[in-house]
Design a protein around this motif. Structure first.
Motif, PDB file in Angstrom:
ATOM      1  N   VAL A 297       1.072  -1.298   0.269  1.00 49.87           N
ATOM      2  CA  VAL A 297       0.225  -0.217  -0.202  1.00 49.87           C
ATOM      3  C   VAL A 297       1.067   1.486   0.162  1.00 49.87           C
ATOM      4  N   VAL A 298       0.816   1.754  -0.763  1.00 47.04           N
ATOM      5  CA  VAL A 298       1.655   3.277  -1.102  1.00 47.04           C
ATOM      6  C   VAL A 298       1.115   4.465  -0.768  1.00 47.04           C
ATOM      7  N   ARG A 299       1.693   4.976   0.927  1.00 43.41           N
ATOM      8  CA  ARG A 299       0.645   6.360   0.830  1.00 43.41           C
ATOM      9  C   ARG A 299       1.369   7.749  -0.253  1.00 43.41           C
ATOM     10  N   HIS A 300       0.550   8.468   0.566  1.00 41.51           N
ATOM     11  CA  HIS A 300       0.382  10.367   0.020  1.00 41.51           C
ATOM     12  C   HIS A 300       0.208   9.729  -1.772  1.00 41.51           C
ATOM     13  N   THR A 301      -0.541   9.391  -1.872  1.00 42.87           N
ATOM     14  CA  THR A 301      -0.299   9.184  -3.131  1.00 42.87           C
ATOM     15  C   THR A 301      -1.586   9.257  -4.574  1.00 42.87           C
ATOM     16  N   GLY A 302      -2.401   9.194  -5.146  1.00 41.59           N
ATOM     17  CA  GLY A 302      -3.373   9.472  -5.357  1.00 41.59           C
ATOM     18  C   GLY A 302      -3.906   7.645  -6.610  1.00 41.59           C
ATOM     19  N   HIS A 303      -4.164   7.798  -7.651  1.00 39.69           N
ATOM     20  CA  HIS A 303      -4.617   6.567  -8.499  1.00 39.69           C
ATOM     21  C   HIS A 303      -3.064   5.955  -9.032  1.00 39.69           C
ATOM     22  N   ALA A 304      -2.997   7.498 -10.049  1.00 40.84           N
ATOM     23  CA  ALA A 304      -1.657   7.672 -10.602  1.00 40.84           C
ATOM     24  C   ALA A 304      -0.460   7.606  -9.894  1.00 40.84           C
ATOM     25  N   ILE A 305       0.031   6.216  -9.623  1.00 36.95           N
ATOM     26  CA  ILE A 305       1.203   5.658  -7.957  1.00 36.95           C
ATOM     27  C   ILE A 305       2.539   6.069  -8.899  1.00 36.95           C
ATOM     28  N   GLN A 306       2.593   6.025 -10.354  1.00 41.62           N
ATOM     29  CA  GLN A 306       4.076   5.601 -10.691  1.00 41.62           C
ATOM     30  C   GLN A 306       4.502   7.356 -11.163  1.00 41.62           C
ATOM     31  N   GLU A 307       2.636   8.416 -11.348  1.00 48.44           N
ATOM     32  CA  GLU A 307       3.234   9.495 -11.367  1.00 48.44           C
ATOM     33  C   GLU A 307       3.593  10.314 -10.250  1.00 48.44           C
ATOM     34  N   ASP A 308       2.802  10.085  -9.276  1.00 48.65           N
ATOM     35  CA  ASP A 308       2.892  10.713  -8.557  1.00 48.65           C
ATOM     36  C   ASP A 308       4.091  10.227  -7.186  1.00 48.65           C
ATOM     37  N   VAL A 309       4.436   9.406  -7.448  1.00 48.34           N
ATOM     38  CA  VAL A 309       5.554   9.277  -6.039  1.00 48.34           C
ATOM     39  C   VAL A 309       6.199   8.326  -6.963  1.00 48.34           C
ATOM     40  N   PRO A 310       7.257   8.901  -7.864  1.00 49.99           N
ATOM     41  CA  PRO A 310       8.099   7.730  -8.806  1.00 49.99           C
ATOM     42  C   PRO A 310       9.465   7.057  -8.735  1.00 49.99           C
ATOM     43  N   ASP A 311       9.781   7.896  -7.221  1.00 49.19           N
ATOM     44  CA  ASP A 311      10.433   7.604  -6.525  1.00 49.19           C
ATOM     45  C   ASP A 311      10.849   6.562  -6.218  1.00 49.19           C
ATOM     46  N   GLU A 312       9.560   5.945  -5.539  1.00 48.06           N
ATOM     47  CA  GLU A 312       8.996   5.195  -4.221  1.00 48.06           C
ATOM     48  C   GLU A 312       8.952   3.934  -5.291  1.00 48.06           C
ATOM     49  N   PHE A 313       8.067   4.190  -6.485  1.00 47.69           N
ATOM     50  CA  PHE A 313       7.174   3.582  -7.756  1.00 47.69           C
ATOM     51  C   PHE A 313       8.616   2.420  -8.065  1.00 47.69           C
ATOM     52  N   ALA A 314       9.266   3.530  -8.091  1.00 47.94           N
ATOM     53  CA  ALA A 314      11.058   2.933  -9.496  1.00 47.94           C
ATOM     54  C   ALA A 314      11.149   1.992  -8.125  1.00 47.94           C
ATOM     55  N   SER A 315      11.965   2.301  -7.030  1.00 43.46           N
ATOM     56  CA  SER A 315      12.141   1.186  -5.690  1.00 43.46           C
ATOM     57  C   SER A 315      11.583  -0.232  -5.583  1.00 43.46           C
ATOM     58  N   LEU A 316      10.128   0.019  -5.728  1.00 45.17           N
ATOM     59  CA  LEU A 316       9.223  -1.124  -5.313  1.00 45.17           C
ATOM     60  C   LEU A 316       9.571  -2.202  -6.237  1.00 45.17           C
ATOM     61  N   VAL A 317       9.373  -1.441  -7.297  1.00 46.77           N
ATOM     62  CA  VAL A 317       9.999  -2.344  -9.037  1.00 46.77           C
ATOM     63  C   VAL A 317      11.369  -2.686  -8.931  1.00 46.77           C
ATOM     64  N   LEU A 318      11.943  -2.366  -8.360  1.00 48.34           N
ATOM     65  CA  LEU A 318      14.030  -2.697  -8.506  1.00 48.34           C
ATOM     66  C   LEU A 318      13.444  -3.415  -7.548  1.00 48.34           C
ATOM     67  N   ASN A 319      13.612  -3.340  -6.225  1.00 49.69           N
ATOM     68  CA  ASN A 319      13.256  -4.260  -5.052  1.00 49.69           C
ATOM     69  C   ASN A 319      12.366  -5.827  -4.966  1.00 49.69           C
ATOM     70  N   PHE A 320      11.294  -5.947  -6.487  1.00 47.64           N
ATOM     71  CA  PHE A 320      10.648  -6.808  -6.378  1.00 47.64           C
ATOM     72  C   PHE A 320      11.186  -7.942  -7.619  1.00 47.64           C
ATOM     73  N   ILE A 321      12.203  -6.898  -8.477  1.00 47.76           N
ATOM     74  CA  ILE A 321      13.333  -8.058  -9.061  1.00 47.76           C
ATOM     75  C   ILE A 321      14.770  -8.664  -8.665  1.00 47.76           C
ATOM     76  N   SER A 322      14.919  -7.532  -7.384  1.00 47.07           N
ATOM     77  CA  SER A 322      16.009  -8.157  -6.468  1.00 47.07           C
ATOM     78  C   SER A 322      14.938  -9.309  -5.709  1.00 47.07           C
ATOM     79  N   ARG A 323      14.440  -9.269  -5.473  1.00 48.15           N
ATOM     80  CA  ARG A 323      13.333  -9.891  -4.467  1.00 48.15           C
ATOM     81  C   ARG A 323      13.512 -11.226  -5.055  1.00 48.15           C
TER      82      ARG A 323
END
Length: 358
Positions: A297-323
């Motif tokens: 659950v990504v806090r402090h964002t609206g529907h377009a998570i990848q646009e509203d909090v791009p740094d956090e979105f990128a970290s989540l994607v890279l963490n998923f790839i790493s894990r």
């Protein structure tokens, strides 16, 4: 699905955002100051993606526009929501490309893509388009691929993964779309689409509205993505939406019906990113409790998570790839894990969706 460059999402009856959405178009335009024109001026994608190219599908007149970034690692293949474009992922791509490759395509009827039938947004056609682009780009030896889809694009990603024809598919990330919530919103879609601002004298005005009355909260991302969602109306001498979502109603149900069970059945690691815990329906709640997928659950964002909090979105994607040790040939990508991942039971702020489920 989302309206316009940002399908306003279902505003709650008494929310301030709902009031803003309904009242904004009625406010008389004020002369733009030089500072406001600069604040909402368009940005060039070249500072975020590395290249753009047209992918022509053999045996057809269909040409799909894609933006690419990065030169090594698995391919993070991004699918935007209805009314958005591939540039919806521009800010995130500039971060993800440090560890992985990024491809973001303009779907049929969106952005710079061109097809024989731009209003055929059936889930079958959209899914076939994605598979055709992947086949054309990578042939019979594709690299490891992580499908990422936002809203309507999330549905397309799930359907493409469920076909089990992408031999190198290594992961699936769905962004803020859940069958139950999306299906319940369908009866409100036309009203929401008709209530948004329809015409803009300048691109700057469209960008400004997208963050003041639309579904975006990040001005920099809006400056990148909104221009690609517009087209110039010669008759009215102004800009309007490139994608006539109101004409695609017959396809809406097909985007989301059966989506939860299909998502759970995909035989690859799965991540569901949500803007609020209220999105989960019964099937996903049970599946999440059984550990069938990871949910954040990504806090402090609206529907377009990848646009509203791009740094956090990128970290989540890279963490998923790493894990999940996803790489071109199963090579692990090392990334520092962050402690912002929450389960359904975590303490989170309820977030109003500011865009429709497009």
């Amino acid at each position: 699905m989302e309206v316009s460059s940002n399908l306003p999402s279902l505003p709650e009856e008494n929310s301030q955002e709902s009031k803003d959405l309904s009242s904004f178009p009625a406010v008389p335009d004020r002369p733009a100051t030089q500072s406001s024109l600069q604040k909402y001026s368009p940005l060039d994608w070249k500072g975020y993606f590395d290249q753009e190219e047209d992918v022509t599908i053999a045996g057809s007149n269909d040409v799909f526009h894609v933006y690419t970034a990065g030169s090594q690692g698995p391919v993070v293949f991004c699918l935007h929501g209805g009314g958005y474009s591939g540039l919806s992922f521009a800010l995130a791509a500039s971060k993800i490309k440090e560890k992985a490759r990024v491809v973001a395509m303009d779907l049929r009827g969106h952005g710079k893509s061109s097809t024989d039938n731009d209003v055929d947004l059936s889930i079958e056609t959209l899914c076939d388009d994605v598979l055709a682009v992947l086949k054309t780009m990578y042939g019979d030896s594709p690299p490891a691929i992580v499908l990422v889809g936002h809203s309507m694009g999330g549905s397309i990603a799930v359907h493409a993964a469920a076909k089990k024809v992408i031999q190198s598919l290594a992961g699936l990330i769905v962004v803020d779309v859940v069958e139950g919530t999306a299906m319940a919103s369908l009866i409100h879609m036309q009203k929401i689409l008709s209530s948004r601002m329809q015409y803009f004298h300048t691109i700057e005005k469209a960008i400004e509205w997208s963050v003041k009355g639309g579904s975006l909260r990040n001005v920099e991302s809006a400056r990148l993505s909104v221009p690609s969602t517009l087209s110039y109306n010669d008759l009215k001498k102004c800009y309007t939406y490139r994608t006539p979502l109101e004409e695609t109603e017959r396809y809406w149900k097909g985007w989301y019906e059966g989506l939860s069970e299909m998502f759970l059945s995909c035989p690859v690691p799965k991540l569901l990113l949500l803007a609020g815990t209220d999105r989960l329906d019964r099937s996903l709640t049970i599946g999440q409790m059984q550990g069938k997928f990871q949910m954040v659950v990504v806090r402090h964002t609206g529907h377009a998570i990848q646009e509203d909090v791009p740094d956090e979105f990128a970290s989540l994607v890279l963490n998923f790839i790493s894990r999940n040790r996803i790489g071109p040939h199963g090579v692990e990508v090392f990334v520092n894990h962050r402690s912002n991942e929450n389960s359904a039971g975590s303490s989170t702020r309820q977030v109003l969706v500011t865009g429709i489920y497009v």
